[in-house]
Design a protein around this motif. Structure first.
Motif, mmCIF file in Angstrom:
data_model
loop_
_atom_site.group_PDB
_atom_site.id
_atom_site.type_symbol
_atom_site.label_atom_id
_atom_site.label_comp_id
_atom_site.label_asym_id
_atom_site.label_seq_id
_atom_site.Cartn_x
_atom_site.Cartn_y
_atom_site.Cartn_z
ATOM 1 N N TYR A 164 0.730 11.150 4.761
ATOM 2 C CA TYR A 164 0.539 11.764 6.074
ATOM 3 C C TYR A 164 0.722 13.273 5.944
ATOM 4 C CZ TYR A 164 1.234 6.974 7.704
ATOM 5 O OH TYR A 164 1.129 5.618 7.893
ATOM 6 N N ASN A 212 0.834 -1.199 0.000
ATOM 7 C CA ASN A 212 0.000 0.000 0.000
ATOM 8 C C ASN A 212 0.871 1.253 0.000
ATOM 9 O OD1 ASN A 212 0.251 -1.024 3.001
ATOM 10 N ND2 ASN A 212 0.005 1.220 3.103
ATOM 11 N N TYR A 237 -5.614 6.476 7.784
ATOM 12 C CA TYR A 237 -5.975 5.673 6.616
ATOM 13 C C TYR A 237 -4.694 5.348 5.857
ATOM 14 C CZ TYR A 237 -7.823 4.610 1.957
ATOM 15 O OH TYR A 237 -8.112 4.010 0.757
ATOM 16 N N LEU A 238 -4.435 4.064 5.625
ATOM 17 C CA LEU A 238 -3.185 3.619 5.012
ATOM 18 C C LEU A 238 -3.227 3.596 3.497
ATOM 19 C CD1 LEU A 238 -2.253 0.674 7.413
ATOM 20 C CD2 LEU A 238 -1.445 3.043 7.463
ATOM 21 N N GLY A 239 -4.369 3.966 2.914
ATOM 22 C CA GLY A 239 -4.477 3.936 1.469
ATOM 23 C C GLY A 239 -4.988 2.585 0.997
ATOM 24 N N SER A 285 0.770 5.197 1.489
ATOM 25 C CA SER A 285 0.078 6.052 2.454
ATOM 26 C C SER A 285 0.596 7.486 2.363
ATOM 27 C CB SER A 285 0.277 5.537 3.888
ATOM 28 O OG SER A 285 -0.096 4.183 4.002
#
Length: 288
Positions: free
Chosen positions: A209, A205, A230-232, A207
């Motif tokens: 920030y 994934n 949310y990590l994508g 992500s």
């Protein structure tokens, strides 16, 4: 006195009958229990032989321990000398088998001058970093992912086919990698979680920030904060054309097959160094 005789005389027949009945009962029980007794005797004999063999095996050690107890220092166990000797033998073997100097793959990687290696002795993580334009790129991987690799089992006729395959070093053990991208003068951080295996990076994934510190700091507090973000999406669920563009993005920054081959090689190299250091440290502690 007559009263005494009167009390004793009636008890003789009762005692005789009781003894006779008891003896008959015991004989019957012994006849019934004879097979079990023989089995128990056999089992007991076997156990006695085993104990005798065990006692003979350990008798010298016990005797030497009894005579040498006064010669040992306080806190030194009877097994310390043997353990230290075995550690010394293993350490000698590893040192003799080790290649002197820096391995060729590491020399070639450093000669490229692209990535800087941060490797602290005793740590299980390795950090690679580089500059790309106004970006700071960092890659972190751990030797903890390495496990003992078993030799593959070949069916008849398969060995020849295996030897004809490419001679490129394929590492089947996956190593988890974490990439981070930050830009000077710009907020936020992009991070990529991937698995390095067989000359490629398989992305899990990607992500983003808003706070670069949260995305890149290696602290318990930052790690706790990241868990709430949310990590994508899973990378393989993205549109294929979007996946291709991300692949080009990484290739342009040197995150390519060359790097994917280097990571497991260096992980094995570091794990070996740490193992030799561990042997030396433990040996020194036991001998102290």
């Amino acid at each position: 006195m007559p009263d005494g005789r009167a009390r004793v005389a009636p008890n003789f027949p009762a005692l005789t009958l009781s003894a006779t009945s008891t003896m008959s009962a015991l004989r019957a029980l012994r006849q019934l229990a004879l097979p079990s007794s023989r089995a128990l005797a056999s089992h007991s004999a076997a156990r006695t032989v085993a104990r005798s063999a065990l006692a003979a095996r350990f008798a010298p050690a016990v005797a030497s321990r009894a005579f040498s107890v006064t010669a040992r220092r306080a806190g030194e166990g009877a097994s310390d000398v043997a353990l230290a000797q075995r550690l010394a033998e293993e350490l000698k073997y590893e040192n003799e088998a080790a290649v002197s100097g820096e391995p060729e793959f590491l020399k070639a990687f450093k000669a490229q001058g692209t990535w800087a290696i941060e490797d602290a002795s005793g740590a299980d993580e390795v950090t690679l970093s580089r500059k790309f334009g106004n970006e700071d790129i960092r890659l972190i991987f751990s030797i903890a992912d390495l496990q003992t690799e078993q030799e593959p089992e070949f069916e008849e006729g398969e060995e020849a086919a295996e030897s004809e395959e490419s001679e490129a070093p394929l590492h089947s053990l996956p190593i988890r990698c974490s990439f981070s991208f930050t830009k000077a003068g710009a907020p936020g951080a992009l991070t990529i979680d991937a698995m390095c295996q067989e000359g490629t990076f398989v992305i899990d994934n990607i992500s983003y920030y808003n706070d670069a510190k949260v995305g890149t700091e290696l602290t318990a507090e930052a790690d706790w904060k990241r868990r709430g973000y949310y990590l994508g999406p899973q990378f393989d669920t993205l549109d294929v054309s979007l996946q291709d563009e991300f692949d080009k993005f990484l290739q342009e920054r040197g995150i390519n097959q060359t790097l994917a081959y280097f990571v497991p090689e260096y992980a094995e190299h570091k794990e070996q160094k740490e193992y030799v250091r561990w042997l030396d440290n433990v040996k020194g502690f036991v001998e102290a």
